[in-house]
Design a protein around this motif. Structure first.
Motif, mmCIF file in Angstrom:
data_model
loop_
_atom_site.group_PDB
_atom_site.id
_atom_site.type_symbol
_atom_site.label_atom_id
_atom_site.label_comp_id
_atom_site.label_asym_id
_atom_site.label_seq_id
_atom_site.Cartn_x
_atom_site.Cartn_y
_atom_site.Cartn_z
ATOM 1 N N VAL A 157 0.846 -1.206 0.000
ATOM 2 C CA VAL A 157 0.000 0.000 0.000
ATOM 3 C C VAL A 157 0.877 1.250 0.000
ATOM 4 O O VAL A 157 0.611 2.218 -0.742
ATOM 5 C CB VAL A 157 -0.964 -0.012 1.217
ATOM 6 C CG1 VAL A 157 -1.690 1.321 1.337
ATOM 7 C CG2 VAL A 157 -1.964 -1.149 1.079
ATOM 8 N N ALA A 158 1.966 1.224 0.783
ATOM 9 C CA ALA A 158 2.849 2.384 0.843
ATOM 10 C C ALA A 158 3.463 2.660 -0.528
ATOM 11 O O ALA A 158 3.550 3.816 -0.978
ATOM 12 C CB ALA A 158 3.950 2.147 1.870
ATOM 13 N N LEU A 159 3.858 1.581 -1.206
ATOM 14 C CA LEU A 159 4.447 1.731 -2.533
ATOM 15 C C LEU A 159 3.449 2.388 -3.494
ATOM 16 O O LEU A 159 3.787 3.269 -4.280
ATOM 17 C CB LEU A 159 4.830 0.333 -3.051
ATOM 18 C CG LEU A 159 6.185 0.207 -3.738
ATOM 19 C CD1 LEU A 159 7.299 0.714 -2.837
ATOM 20 C CD2 LEU A 159 6.435 -1.240 -4.130
ATOM 21 N N ARG A 160 2.190 1.916 -3.384
ATOM 22 C CA ARG A 160 1.137 2.426 -4.265
ATOM 23 C C ARG A 160 0.900 3.915 -3.998
ATOM 24 O O ARG A 160 0.711 4.708 -4.921
ATOM 25 C CB ARG A 160 -0.145 1.617 -4.002
ATOM 26 C CG ARG A 160 -1.368 2.092 -4.749
ATOM 27 C CD ARG A 160 -1.344 1.503 -6.180
ATOM 28 N NE ARG A 160 -2.485 1.962 -6.951
ATOM 29 C CZ ARG A 160 -2.514 3.150 -7.595
ATOM 30 N NH1 ARG A 160 -1.484 3.968 -7.537
ATOM 31 N NH2 ARG A 160 -3.587 3.495 -8.295
ATOM 32 N N LEU A 161 0.933 4.318 -2.700
ATOM 33 C CA LEU A 161 0.615 5.693 -2.330
ATOM 34 C C LEU A 161 1.767 6.651 -2.622
ATOM 35 O O LEU A 161 1.576 7.735 -3.149
ATOM 36 C CB LEU A 161 0.258 5.778 -0.835
ATOM 37 C CG LEU A 161 -1.083 5.145 -0.435
ATOM 38 C CD1 LEU A 161 -1.315 5.286 1.068
ATOM 39 C CD2 LEU A 161 -2.248 5.782 -1.208
ATOM 40 N N PHE A 162 2.993 6.204 -2.258
ATOM 41 C CA PHE A 162 4.123 7.158 -2.339
ATOM 42 C C PHE A 162 4.937 7.038 -3.621
ATOM 43 O O PHE A 162 5.606 7.967 -4.018
ATOM 44 C CB PHE A 162 5.024 6.988 -1.114
ATOM 45 C CG PHE A 162 4.277 7.228 0.186
ATOM 46 C CD1 PHE A 162 3.708 8.501 0.439
ATOM 47 C CD2 PHE A 162 4.095 6.229 1.114
ATOM 48 C CE1 PHE A 162 2.998 8.712 1.613
ATOM 49 C CE2 PHE A 162 3.383 6.452 2.287
ATOM 50 C CZ PHE A 162 2.823 7.703 2.541
ATOM 51 N N PRO A 220 3.664 5.881 -6.929
ATOM 52 C CA PRO A 220 2.710 5.327 -7.903
ATOM 53 C C PRO A 220 3.348 5.088 -9.266
ATOM 54 O O PRO A 220 2.924 4.187 -9.996
ATOM 55 C CB PRO A 220 1.615 6.391 -7.992
ATOM 56 C CG PRO A 220 2.171 7.623 -7.353
ATOM 57 C CD PRO A 220 3.293 7.238 -6.475
ATOM 58 N N ALA A 221 4.436 5.827 -9.548
ATOM 59 C CA ALA A 221 5.034 5.715 -10.886
ATOM 60 C C ALA A 221 5.650 4.342 -11.128
ATOM 61 O O ALA A 221 5.574 3.787 -12.221
ATOM 62 C CB ALA A 221 6.104 6.795 -11.058
ATOM 63 N N ILE A 222 6.248 3.734 -10.052
ATOM 64 C CA ILE A 222 6.920 2.446 -10.275
ATOM 65 C C ILE A 222 6.027 1.255 -9.925
ATOM 66 O O ILE A 222 6.456 0.111 -9.965
ATOM 67 C CB ILE A 222 8.243 2.347 -9.463
ATOM 68 C CG1 ILE A 222 7.967 2.481 -7.959
ATOM 69 C CG2 ILE A 222 9.274 3.344 -9.954
ATOM 70 C CD1 ILE A 222 9.073 1.902 -7.115
ATOM 71 N N THR A 223 4.801 1.505 -9.514
ATOM 72 C CA THR A 223 3.926 0.390 -9.143
ATOM 73 C C THR A 223 3.111 -0.060 -10.356
ATOM 74 O O THR A 223 2.432 0.757 -10.983
ATOM 75 C CB THR A 223 2.963 0.813 -8.018
ATOM 76 O OG1 THR A 223 3.701 1.514 -7.038
ATOM 77 C CG2 THR A 223 2.280 -0.378 -7.403
ATOM 78 N N VAL A 224 3.208 -1.325 -10.661
ATOM 79 C CA VAL A 224 2.453 -1.877 -11.784
ATOM 80 C C VAL A 224 0.977 -1.824 -11.432
ATOM 81 O O VAL A 224 0.587 -2.129 -10.307
ATOM 82 C CB VAL A 224 2.872 -3.337 -12.052
ATOM 83 C CG1 VAL A 224 2.090 -3.913 -13.215
ATOM 84 C CG2 VAL A 224 4.368 -3.411 -12.300
#
Ligand code: UDP
Ligand code: MG
Length: 337
Positions: A274-279, A281-285
């Protein structure tokens, strides 16, 4: 049938083991002797056993051989032995039921003031059984013969050594190490043991769980005189598994523990996703976060649920074993001294 037997076993018989001794009649010692394909050694075994017991003429003896479906003519030899010795009884199983069941059948039919269980391959030396009797006369109710040394293959020695120690760590009762089924049971203890009717049997564990005054006698285990071990790897592993599963729920508890750990790790994973998605977003598939959250959550939850189910299975298991709830040694009432 089993039920009536269990009921009988439950009735406390005060000081029955001293009855014969008090009345001056010789106490009866029963031997329970499981036999499976021992044709080459059984005659010699009986000779050595009778030679040892002959040195103690103050007792009466009864020898209960259990032929556990031998296919090598052991029965013929046993019939011969029975013909020449009126103290011998032979129970002939219709097929091979295994060592632990053979011992159980013998115990069910032994009527002595003390019952001695021993192997018939001379690995348990008959003269040691006299030491067990001495300890019994001295007041012990259960006397186990503990191996000081054993002459088996290094592999068998190493596995047995490790197994007994692992078992001791995880079992809920105090199962003595390096002790097989070579032991003496006082009449009262033998009666109580008859009340344990579970199918997967680990008799040394049941005996240990009974209480009573238990003692150990050390001995050096000999080599087999003839034939080879009747405990191939497969049977040995089954007995080892029976030992762990009959006296411990450690494997079940392990599932719960793994469940907790998985759930905690899953939560951390979810926070990370979730943190990856929020902070970032550019590198999250796209779609990855949802997939991760759902997968980790379900995985953790399933593991934990298995643990919960496991703990109920453990309870059901204990219930179906139908072991005696308690064991009474004696009831003391006011008109006895
Ligand atoms: N035995 C039995 N049924 C079996 C296997 C063994 O009655 O299915 C008997 C065997 O005749 C012996 C005792 O149990 O008197 C112990 O077996 P064994 O000596 O083969 O075991 P080990 O000493 O190698 O552990
Ligand atoms: Mg043996």
């Amino acid at each position: 049938m089993a039920d009536t037997m269990r009921q009988q076993a439950r009735v406390p018989v005060p000081q029955q083991q001293r009855r014969a001794i008090d009345e001056g009649a010789p106490p009866l010692i029963s031997y329970v002797l499981p036999v499976y394909n021992e044709v080459a050694g059984i005659k010699r075994f009986h000779e050595e056993l009778t030679a040892a017991t002959a040195t103690r003429a103050e007792f009466d003896y009864e020898f209960v051989y259990v032929n556990d479906g031998s296919s090598d003519g052991s029965l013929g030899v046993l019939k011969d032995v029975a013909k020449n010795d009126p103290r011998v009884r032979v129970m002939d199983f219709a097929r091979n039921f295994g060592h632990q069941i053979a011992i159980t059948a013998g115990l069910d039919h032994a009527s002595g003031d003390a019952v001695i269980v021993m192997d018939t391959d001379l690995q348990d030396p008959p003269r040691v059984s006299l030491d067990l009797i001495d300890a019994w006369l001295d007041g012990a109710e259960i006397v186990s013969a503990r191996r000081r040394t054993r002459r088996d293959t290094p592999f068998k020695r190493a596995t047995a050594h490790t197994y007994y120690r692992v078992l001791r760590r995880c079992a809920e009762v105090d199962i003595p190490v390096d002790t097989g089924d070579f032991r003496l049971l006082d009449r009262r203890a033998a009666e109580e043991l008859r009340g344990f009717r579970e199918r997967s049997r680990f008799i040394r564990g049941m005996v240990a769980s009974m209480g009573f005054e238990q003692r150990e006698v050390l001995f050096d285990r000999d080599e087999r005189v003839a034939g080879e071990t009747k405990y191939p790897m497969r049977k040995m592993l089954r007995l080892a598994a029976d030992g762990v599963t009959s006296f411990s729920t450690v494997p079940l508890k392990l599932i719960t523990r793994i469940g907790f750990i998985t759930l905690v790790l899953a939560m951390l994973g979810i926070v990370y996703a979730v943190a990856l998605r929020l902070f970032f977003p550019a590198i999250t598939v796209s779609g990855w976060t949802m997939l991760m959250v759902a997968m980790l959550f379900l995985g953790g939850l399933q593991m934990l649920s298995l643990g919960v189910i496991g703990s109920y299975v453990g309870r059901i298991y204990h219930e179906v074993q139908q072991r005696p709830l308690y064991i009474v040694r004696n009831v003391i009432s006011h008109d006895e001294d």
